[in-house]
Write a protein that holds these residues in place. Sequence first.
Motif, PDB file in Angstrom:
ATOM      1  N   PHE A 173      18.688  55.753  33.921  1.00 60.44           N
ATOM      2  CA  PHE A 173      20.000  56.547  34.250  1.00 60.44           C
ATOM      3  C   PHE A 173      21.308  55.704  33.866  1.00 60.44           C
ATOM      4  O   PHE A 173      21.284  54.404  33.681  1.00 60.44           O
ATOM      5  CB  PHE A 173      20.230  56.601  35.600  1.00 60.44           C
ATOM      6  CG  PHE A 173      18.941  57.370  36.015  1.00 60.44           C
ATOM      7  CD1 PHE A 173      19.071  59.040  36.512  1.00 60.44           C
ATOM      8  CD2 PHE A 173      17.919  56.833  36.841  1.00 60.44           C
ATOM      9  CE1 PHE A 173      18.037  59.690  36.882  1.00 60.44           C
ATOM     10  CE2 PHE A 173      16.906  57.635  37.531  1.00 60.44           C
ATOM     11  CZ  PHE A 173      17.111  59.036  37.584  1.00 60.44           C
ATOM     12  N   GLY A 174      22.352  56.303  33.422  1.00 68.25           N
ATOM     13  CA  GLY A 174      23.538  55.620  32.950  1.00 68.25           C
ATOM     14  C   GLY A 174      24.616  56.507  33.304  1.00 68.25           C
ATOM     15  O   GLY A 174      24.593  57.551  33.701  1.00 68.25           O
ATOM     16  N   ILE A 175      25.840  55.613  33.637  1.00 61.47           N
ATOM     17  CA  ILE A 175      26.985  56.267  34.035  1.00 61.47           C
ATOM     18  C   ILE A 175      28.119  55.307  33.531  1.00 61.47           C
ATOM     19  O   ILE A 175      28.039  54.310  33.107  1.00 61.47           O
ATOM     20  CB  ILE A 175      27.191  56.059  35.747  1.00 61.47           C
ATOM     21  CG1 ILE A 175      28.407  56.789  36.216  1.00 61.47           C
ATOM     22  CG2 ILE A 175      26.801  54.674  36.388  1.00 61.47           C
ATOM     23  CD1 ILE A 175      28.425  56.995  37.618  1.00 61.47           C
ATOM     24  N   SER A 216      27.758  44.962  38.804  1.00 60.61           N
ATOM     25  CA  SER A 216      27.025  45.975  39.837  1.00 60.61           C
ATOM     26  C   SER A 216      25.513  46.559  39.575  1.00 60.61           C
ATOM     27  O   SER A 216      25.317  46.448  38.328  1.00 60.61           O
ATOM     28  CB  SER A 216      27.873  47.241  40.199  1.00 60.61           C
ATOM     29  OG  SER A 216      28.133  48.080  39.321  1.00 60.61           O
ATOM     30  N   PHE A 217      25.170  47.302  40.426  1.00 59.42           N
ATOM     31  CA  PHE A 217      23.717  47.794  40.198  1.00 59.42           C
ATOM     32  C   PHE A 217      23.964  49.036  38.996  1.00 59.42           C
ATOM     33  O   PHE A 217      22.975  49.256  38.312  1.00 59.42           O
ATOM     34  CB  PHE A 217      23.122  48.573  41.471  1.00 59.42           C
ATOM     35  CG  PHE A 217      22.088  49.328  41.317  1.00 59.42           C
ATOM     36  CD1 PHE A 217      20.788  48.570  40.981  1.00 59.42           C
ATOM     37  CD2 PHE A 217      22.226  50.846  41.095  1.00 59.42           C
ATOM     38  CE1 PHE A 217      19.527  49.516  40.911  1.00 59.42           C
ATOM     39  CE2 PHE A 217      21.125  51.532  40.935  1.00 59.42           C
ATOM     40  CZ  PHE A 217      19.798  50.736  40.850  1.00 59.42           C
ATOM     41  N   PHE A 218      25.137  49.450  39.063  1.00 57.10           N
ATOM     42  CA  PHE A 218      25.443  50.504  38.040  1.00 57.10           C
ATOM     43  C   PHE A 218      25.927  50.259  36.754  1.00 57.10           C
ATOM     44  O   PHE A 218      26.167  51.181  35.727  1.00 57.10           O
ATOM     45  CB  PHE A 218      26.187  51.433  38.652  1.00 57.10           C
ATOM     46  CG  PHE A 218      26.042  52.414  39.903  1.00 57.10           C
ATOM     47  CD1 PHE A 218      24.857  53.319  39.764  1.00 57.10           C
ATOM     48  CD2 PHE A 218      26.273  51.911  41.159  1.00 57.10           C
ATOM     49  CE1 PHE A 218      24.182  54.070  40.824  1.00 57.10           C
ATOM     50  CE2 PHE A 218      25.689  52.610  42.301  1.00 57.10           C
ATOM     51  CZ  PHE A 218      24.758  53.577  42.154  1.00 57.10           C
ATOM     52  N   GLY A 219      26.200  48.973  36.700  1.00 58.70           N
ATOM     53  CA  GLY A 219      26.721  48.355  35.439  1.00 58.70           C
ATOM     54  C   GLY A 219      27.961  47.669  35.689  1.00 58.70           C
ATOM     55  O   GLY A 219      28.513  47.618  36.930  1.00 58.70           O
ATOM     56  N   PRO A 220      28.591  47.100  34.733  1.00 57.15           N
ATOM     57  CA  PRO A 220      30.129  46.250  35.141  1.00 57.15           C
ATOM     58  C   PRO A 220      31.118  46.966  35.042  1.00 57.15           C
ATOM     59  O   PRO A 220      31.308  48.086  34.733  1.00 57.15           O
ATOM     60  CB  PRO A 220      30.118  45.655  33.430  1.00 57.15           C
ATOM     61  CG  PRO A 220      29.322  46.498  32.618  1.00 57.15           C
ATOM     62  CD  PRO A 220      28.303  47.010  33.156  1.00 57.15           C
ATOM     63  N   LEU A 221      31.823  46.641  36.493  1.00 50.16           N
ATOM     64  CA  LEU A 221      32.921  47.438  36.833  1.00 50.16           C
ATOM     65  C   LEU A 221      34.113  46.441  36.852  1.00 50.16           C
ATOM     66  O   LEU A 221      34.109  45.308  37.508  1.00 50.16           O
ATOM     67  CB  LEU A 221      32.514  47.774  38.294  1.00 50.16           C
ATOM     68  CG  LEU A 221      33.597  48.466  39.202  1.00 50.16           C
ATOM     69  CD1 LEU A 221      33.767  50.051  38.636  1.00 50.16           C
ATOM     70  CD2 LEU A 221      33.204  48.582  40.658  1.00 50.16           C
ATOM     71  N   TYR A 222      34.999  47.071  36.364  1.00 53.67           N
ATOM     72  CA  TYR A 222      36.227  46.311  36.119  1.00 53.67           C
ATOM     73  C   TYR A 222      37.540  47.188  37.121  1.00 53.67           C
ATOM     74  O   TYR A 222      37.698  48.316  36.781  1.00 53.67           O
ATOM     75  CB  TYR A 222      36.828  46.396  34.694  1.00 53.67           C
ATOM     76  CG  TYR A 222      35.758  45.655  33.693  1.00 53.67           C
ATOM     77  CD1 TYR A 222      35.890  44.276  33.596  1.00 53.67           C
ATOM     78  CD2 TYR A 222      34.745  46.269  33.295  1.00 53.67           C
ATOM     79  CE1 TYR A 222      35.029  43.538  32.834  1.00 53.67           C
ATOM     80  CE2 TYR A 222      33.626  45.691  32.455  1.00 53.67           C
ATOM     81  CZ  TYR A 222      33.852  44.356  32.066  1.00 53.67           C
ATOM     82  OH  TYR A 222      32.978  43.710  31.368  1.00 53.67           O
ATOM     83  N   LEU A 223      38.328  46.310  37.612  1.00 52.96           N
ATOM     84  CA  LEU A 223      39.726  46.693  37.950  1.00 52.96           C
ATOM     85  C   LEU A 223      40.518  46.020  37.342  1.00 52.96           C
ATOM     86  O   LEU A 223      40.668  44.618  37.284  1.00 52.96           O
ATOM     87  CB  LEU A 223      39.811  46.845  39.483  1.00 52.96           C
ATOM     88  CG  LEU A 223      41.162  46.931  40.003  1.00 52.96           C
ATOM     89  CD1 LEU A 223      41.463  48.664  39.838  1.00 52.96           C
ATOM     90  CD2 LEU A 223      41.264  46.663  41.700  1.00 52.96           C
ATOM     91  N   GLY A 224      41.504  46.653  36.425  1.00 50.87           N
ATOM     92  CA  GLY A 224      42.382  45.505  35.681  1.00 50.87           C
ATOM     93  C   GLY A 224      43.851  46.181  35.273  1.00 50.87           C
ATOM     94  O   GLY A 224      44.173  47.305  35.645  1.00 50.87           O
ATOM     95  N   PHE A 225      44.828  45.459  34.565  1.00 49.32           N
ATOM     96  CA  PHE A 225      45.953  45.791  34.239  1.00 49.32           C
ATOM     97  C   PHE A 225      46.089  45.424  32.763  1.00 49.32           C
ATOM     98  O   PHE A 225      45.919  44.016  32.375  1.00 49.32           O
ATOM     99  CB  PHE A 225      47.169  45.108  35.418  1.00 49.32           C
ATOM    100  CG  PHE A 225      48.482  45.562  34.609  1.00 49.32           C
ATOM    101  CD1 PHE A 225      49.242  46.712  34.697  1.00 49.32           C
ATOM    102  CD2 PHE A 225      49.008  44.546  33.730  1.00 49.32           C
ATOM    103  CE1 PHE A 225      50.407  46.991  34.189  1.00 49.32           C
ATOM    104  CE2 PHE A 225      50.526  44.597  33.363  1.00 49.32           C
ATOM    105  CZ  PHE A 225      50.917  45.878  33.481  1.00 49.32           C
ATOM    106  N   GLY A 226      46.670  46.285  31.860  1.00 48.76           N
ATOM    107  CA  GLY A 226      46.848  45.957  30.480  1.00 48.76           C
ATOM    108  C   GLY A 226      48.192  46.130  30.090  1.00 48.76           C
ATOM    109  O   GLY A 226      48.954  46.942  30.653  1.00 48.76           O
ATOM    110  N   ARG A 227      48.702  45.316  29.107  1.00 51.76           N
ATOM    111  CA  ARG A 227      49.876  45.547  28.601  1.00 51.76           C
ATOM    112  C   ARG A 227      49.939  45.010  27.189  1.00 51.76           C
ATOM    113  O   ARG A 227      49.203  44.356  26.607  1.00 51.76           O
ATOM    114  CB  ARG A 227      51.098  44.696  29.179  1.00 51.76           C
ATOM    115  CG  ARG A 227      52.413  44.522  28.675  1.00 51.76           C
ATOM    116  CD  ARG A 227      53.281  43.779  29.474  1.00 51.76           C
ATOM    117  NE  ARG A 227      54.715  43.700  29.045  1.00 51.76           N
ATOM    118  CZ  ARG A 227      55.669  44.948  29.449  1.00 51.76           C
ATOM    119  NH1 ARG A 227      55.295  45.693  30.180  1.00 51.76           N
ATOM    120  NH2 ARG A 227      56.874  44.837  28.716  1.00 51.76           N
ATOM    121  N   ALA A 228      50.726  46.241  26.410  1.00 50.85           N
ATOM    122  CA  ALA A 228      50.860  45.808  24.791  1.00 50.85           C
ATOM    123  C   ALA A 228      52.211  46.136  24.469  1.00 50.85           C
ATOM    124  O   ALA A 228      52.985  46.640  25.080  1.00 50.85           O
ATOM    125  CB  ALA A 228      49.919  47.195  24.201  1.00 50.85           C
TER     126      ALA A 228
END
Length: 755
Positions: free
Chosen positions: A443-445, A728-740
Motif C-alpha cells: 500500500f502507498g499513500i 511514520s508507518f505510512f511514510g515520511p510525514l512533514y509539517l513545515g513552512f516555506g518561503r521564496a
Amino acid sequence: MNWLKFLKDKIIFMLKFNYHYLRFTFLAAIVIILLFESKIVLATEQPKKVATNRPKIGLVLSGGGARGAAHIGVIKVLEELRIPIDFVSGTSMGSIVGGFYASGLSSKELETAILNIDWNYAFEDATKRESLSFRQKQKDLSFMVKSSPGFREGELILPAGFIDGQKLNFMLKALALPVVKTTDFDELPIPYRAVAMDIETGQAVELASGDLAYAMRASMSVPGVFSPIRINGKILVDGGGVNNLPIDVARKMGADIIIAVDVGTPPLETDKIKSVLDVSDQLTRLTIHQNVEAQLKTLKKKDILIRPKLENLGAADFFRLAEAISIGEKSAKKEIGKLKKISVSEARYNNYLSKHKSSHQLLTLDYIKIVNNSCLADDIIANRIRAKLGEEIDLAVLEKDLSSIYGLDIFERVDYQIITESRKTGLLVNTVRKPWGPNYLQFGIKLADDFDGENSYDLGIAYTMTELNHLGAEWCTEINVGETPRFFTEFYQPLDFSLHYFISPYFEYKNRNINRFDSGNLIAQYRVSTSLVGLEGGRQFGTWGEFSLGVRRSKGEAEVRIGDPTLTNFKFDDGNFFFRFSYDKFDDVNFPKHGSLANVEWSFPREELGADLSFNKVSFTGTSAYTWNRNTMILGVMGAIVPEDNIPLQHTSFLGGFLKLSGYYENELQGNQLLLGRSIFYRRVNSINFLPTYLGFSLETGNVWNNKDDISFNSLILAGSIFLGMDSFFGPLYLGFGRAEGGHNSCYLYLGRNF
C-alpha cells in the motif's frame, strides 16, 4: 601289638587334627589380614571417593527478556567461587545465556558478547538496502508502507510474527560457532537443554539435540513478536508460558543440587492495571508466574534460589544490560554462604575448566548443499554464495551473501548449518519461503495540504505475483486513486541465473492535472489522460545500479477543466526510445543517512514512432547524504534539459511545493527547461526507534524556463523551509513552512518522499 597299634592310631589322629587345625588357622589368619587391610584401604580411600563423587550441580536460568542479562552476573560469582556446573537448562533469554555458557564461553566472554550485540539491529527484520536486489530497491521507492501481507484465494494472510529473526539467527550462530559441529547437547562442554512450547499442543518441549543456535532461537520466540520455529515437525515458540524456570529438566539430566536463577517479571499490582494493554500484560505475567511457582515448590534444602532485584528494569530494556549484569552479581553474592558449600579446590576447578572449555574448530569447506523450497532455481541461490571449496568459511562474507538472498524478498528466513558427512565439512544453506506468499499486497499513500485551499491525496495498492517461473518472474499490478488515478501492470522477467539481465513489457493508464498559474493564481487547468505501452530491457549491476533501454508508445487527450473558454481540448500521440542509468546506494529512502541516489534518462520522441514532434530530452536527479552524530546533510540536484524550445504540453517540467522551491504551490512553475539545487539539514531529536523524529531546514535555488536562452544565474529563485519530520508507518510525514523570494509563503502538511 595292641599297644603299638593304639599308639600308632593316636599319632595319626593327632596329625590329622593338627593338619585341619593348622589349615583352618592359616585360612582364618588370611581372612583376618584381608579384612584388616581392607579397613585400612577404606579408611584411607574414603575421602578421595567423596571428593571424586561430588554432588552434580545444575544451573537453571529463567526467561525474562533483557532482565536475563542478570544471569551473567550470577555466573561471574559462580566462577569466582570455583563452583563447577554439570548441567544447564534454560528458557527464553535464559536459554541464550545458558546455551552460550554451555558451549564453553566464560562469564567475561558472555558479558562482552551480550553488550556488543546491537539489539535494535537484531530485532529488526528489514534487510539493509545495500543488500536488497536492485529490483526490490525500485519497489522500495514506489510504495511507502513497507509491510507486504500475503493475498491468496481472496484472503489476506499476515506473517506469524512481526519479526522473522533473520539477523538474530545469524548473530546466535556466529557466537555458537565453536560448537557448530556438536548436534548432541549432552556432548557440549556442559550438557544443556533449552525449553520451548509446542504451539499446537501447548506442551513443553525439551530441546536436547540439533543446531544450538536454532534451539535457543526457538526457546525465545515470543508469540506474536517472533515467528515460530519449526523443529522435527513441531511449531515452537517461547517456553516461558509452560516452564519459565525448568528445574525439573535439570533434575532429569542428573543434577543433585540446583542453582535456580529467576529473573521473571512479577505480576502487576492492582493500582498499575489501568488499560487493556495492562490487562493483557498481566495475563502473560500470571501464566508465567504460576508455572515458576510450581517449579519452586520442588526445591530442596540443599538447593539455592537467586532472585535478582530487577523491579525497575523491563523485559524490553536492552539498553540497560550492563545494569542487569551488575544486579545479578550483587544478588549472587548475597547467597555466598550457601554457594561456598559447593565450592571446590582451585586444582579441581582448573581440572574441571580444562574439560569444559570449547576450542575453535577449523571449518574448511568441502562441499555446499542447498535446500530450497521455493520455485526459484537452486542456481540463483548458488550464484549469490561466494564461499570457496577448500577454504575456511568467512562468516562476514557468508552473512552478506545470505542477506543478498534474503534481499530477494521471497524468503521468510535464509539460514545455514555446518554439517559433517563422511568426515567432510559442508555448508548447508536452507531457504524457507514466506508461508504468507507468494502473492503480496502493498500500500502507498501521499497527502499534501498548504493550509490555503490547495490539497491533494493519492492512495495506491499493488498486487505482486512472484515465483512465476524458476528465474523468478514477477507480475505486478498497481492501482491509484485520488488526484492522479492510475492503472499500471508490468511483467518482469529475469533472463539468467545471476538475475543480471531482464526484459519487462508494461502498460499504463493515468489521469493527471496540469495547472497554469499567474502570480500565484490558477488561471487554467488541463485534465490529461494517457494510455501507454512499453518494452524495456537491461542489465543490473549487483545491488547498486541498472542500465536499461526501451521503447514507449502512448496516446492521450487533454481536456480543459478551468480557464479561458477559448482554450480548446486536444489529443496527442507520442512514441520514443530511451536510455536510462540508475544508481542507488541510499541506506534509507525516507530519511537517508548515507549513500547516494541518481537517475539519468535520455529520451528521443520521434515522429517515426508516432510522436507528434521529434525532439530530445535529458532528465536527471542526484542526491547524496552525509551524517555525523545525530546530524544529516542532504545535497541534491535535479533538472530537465530540452535543446528545442517547443515541446508538447505533456513533456513540460514543473517546480513548486515543499523542498522544490518551498513557498510556491505544488507544481506552480512550468517550463521546458528545469534546474534545481538544494541542501537539506536535519537532526534526530528523539530516541524512539519506531517513530524517529527530525527537526530541519532547507536552502533551495532553481527555476524553469521555456527557452534555453533564458537560462541565467540571475533568474534563479532562492527559497527555503523549516520543518519537523517523522518517519511514520505510512511514510515520511512533514509539517513545515516555506518561503521564496518575491513574497511567496506557504505552510505544508506533507506525507510523501522527497529524495
